[in-house]
Design an enzyme around this catalytic site. Structure first.
Site, PDB file in Angstrom:
ATOM      1  N   CYS A   1      -1.966   8.844   3.047  1.00 48.27           N
ATOM      2  CA  CYS A   1      -1.863   8.396   1.653  1.00 48.27           C
ATOM      3  C   CYS A   1      -3.156   8.621   0.891  1.00 48.27           C
ATOM      4  CB  CYS A   1      -1.492   6.913   1.598  1.00 48.27           C
ATOM      5  SG  CYS A   1       0.155   6.538   2.216  1.00 48.27           S
TER       6      CYS A   1
ATOM      7  N   GLU B   1       0.879  -1.165   0.000  1.00 47.46           N
ATOM      8  CA  GLU B   1       0.000   0.000   0.000  1.00 47.46           C
ATOM      9  C   GLU B   1       0.914   1.210   0.000  1.00 47.46           C
ATOM     10  OE1 GLU B   1      -1.002   2.880   1.454  1.00 47.46           O
ATOM     11  OE2 GLU B   1      -3.012   2.661   2.284  1.00 47.46           O
TER      12      GLU B   1
END
Length: 456
Positions: free
Chosen positions: A261, A227
């Site tokens: 993020c 990720e």
């Protein structure tokens, strides 16, 4: 030594010893030994452990939140919410792992044929600093419920958080070794990935670091979930509920001082509502309070490290120099700590630094689109593909979601991670999925079983 600087003051907070190779090997061996027993436990027995850990987290919310506030500057009200969300993740997998992992019957020429989902062994989680508790449990809750053991290599700047997470399992009287804390320096990570007992790797972090982790895992033929970074678009079309969109996009951009993020990093607004929407953003952003993260009145705390603040300032300066208009912030403040002001940049395009690179901080950039099709083109014009949001009528939003190059799309809402739903990216935002039923399947042996005799 793992040396931690308090980002609020800029002063040294504490030091923790890093593991030497012998100690690292011993902890990995402990996880391997624990796996032999843990994999034999029923899902109900594993769930009892996760639920005890979740209860302890809820009971110790204030103390655990304070560690995040001290080590990485998360505002205390956000830190408390993160502890609760981590507990929810543990409880979710305790409640739903049995359904997620259930065997699947498949017809064949066998008397009986099915697929069952078995654990792999010790899984290494390489975690970042920006959500120390949530990301740790996003990694470990599904892996543990699947019957794996977990090796937690947390970021060197949050060692007290990592130690507290491991201690929760001790307090919960979990079987020894099922979650091992690996306080390692960055230079030691390669040896952990290559260790023969480590069966899989989960990594959350930058795209550059993710590339290196992926290469190492692939060289050892070990599965990995990555990720990575994002430059997430938030598309606002002319038929959107502008007030609701402004509320959600501002929250998305400034949560954790913008160090997320999946934050809305490129706000793409259709031309007919561009000026009005910029006004709404500015009105909300300029009311936010920057300051001491230990105060419940604070909305935005410091950037986690001095080098990260310097990098953010460079990105803003280069974007302004390229022609962007700065309506708020944009200047490095004086005084102690690693604070950066809420910043609003308009007249931005995809060739500017703030769009080409991932910005980790409270910096909102607005791009103008001539039409919905143009907005979609701008949104997809990036090497990243983590998450996106779109604000328009529902039917149109769902249709456009199919055209957005991202692992997660939200129509008329806040982009967030949820234990019930899979999360992950495409392109340079990584591969594999965490959370939901998909997340628990990443680190299992999908084993086919064929039982004779053969049927005609």
């Amino acid at each position: 030594m793992l040396k931690v600087i308090n980002p609020t003051t800029g002063q040294r907070l504490h030091e923790y010893p890093a593991l030497n190779p012998a100690d690292m090997n011993a902890r990995i061996a402990a996880a391997e030994n624990a796996f032999r027993h843990w994999r034999q436990q029923s899902i109900a027995q594993r769930a009892e452990v996760l639920n005890r850990v979740a209860t302890l987290m809820r009971d110790q919310e204030t103390e655990l939140a304070r560690l995040m506030t001290l080590e990485m500057g998360k505002p205390v009200k956000e830190a408390r919410g993160e502890v609760q969300k981590a507990a929810w993740c543990a409880e979710h997998y305790a409640a739903h792992a049995a359904d997620y992992l259930a065997s699947v019957t498949l017809n064949s020429d066998a008397s009986s044929s099915y697929v069952q989902h078995l654990p792999l062994g010790p899984v290494l989680g390489i975690l970042p600093w920006n959500a120390p508790f949530w990301l740790a449990f996003r990694f470990c809750a599904p892996a543990l419920m699947a019957g794996n053991t977990c090796l937690m290599k947390h970021d060197p700047h949050v060692p007290a958080c990592a130690e507290a997470i491991a201690d929760l399992f001790v307090q919960a009287e979990a079987p020894a070794g099922i979650l091992q804390n690996l306080p390692l320096t960055t230079s030691s990570v390669e040896s952990a990935i290559r260790h023969r007992a480590v069966r899989a790797v989960s990594f959350t972090g930058s795209s550059a670091a993710g590339s290196r982790v992926a290469a190492l895992a692939a060289a050892e033929l070990k599965p990995a979930v990555l990720e990575l970074g994002g430059s997430d678009p938030a598309i606002v079309l002319k038929d959107a509920d502008l007030e609701a969109a402004a509320d959600a996009i501002v929250l998305s951009r400034i949560i954790n001082a913008g160090q997320s993020c999946i934050a809305a990093k490129r706000i793409i607004v259709e031309a007919p509502v561009h000026e009005r929407f910029v006004e709404l953003l500015k009105d909300r952003l300029e009311k936010l309070r920057l300051g001491d993260p230990s105060s419940v009145e604070t909305d935005i705390g410091p950037i986690a490290r001095e080098d990260l603040r310097a990098e953010l300032a460079r990105q803003v300066d280069e974007t302004i120099a390229a022609g962007a208009e700065c309506l708020l912030g944009g200047q490095m403040p004086e005084g102690e700590g690693f604070f950066y002001p809420v910043t609003l940049l308009t007249e931005v395009n995809n060739q500017m630094t703030a769009c080409r690179e991932e910005t980790f901080g409270p910096v909102a950039v607005v791009l103008r689109a001539n039409s919905a099709e143009h907005a979609l083109q701008i949104a997809n014009d990036t090497e990243y593909g983590l998450a996106a949001s779109i604000w328009t009528n529902r039917q149109r939003g769902e249709a456009l979601a199919q055209e957005i190059e991202a692992g997660q799309v939200v129509v008329n809402g806040l982009v967030k991670t949820d234990p019930r739903l899979p999360s992950g990216g495409i392109k340079r935002s990584g591969y594999g999925r965490e959370l939901g039923p998909h997340g628990i399947m990443e680190f299992v042996n999908v084993q086919q079983v064929w039982v004779g005799p053969k049927q005609e």
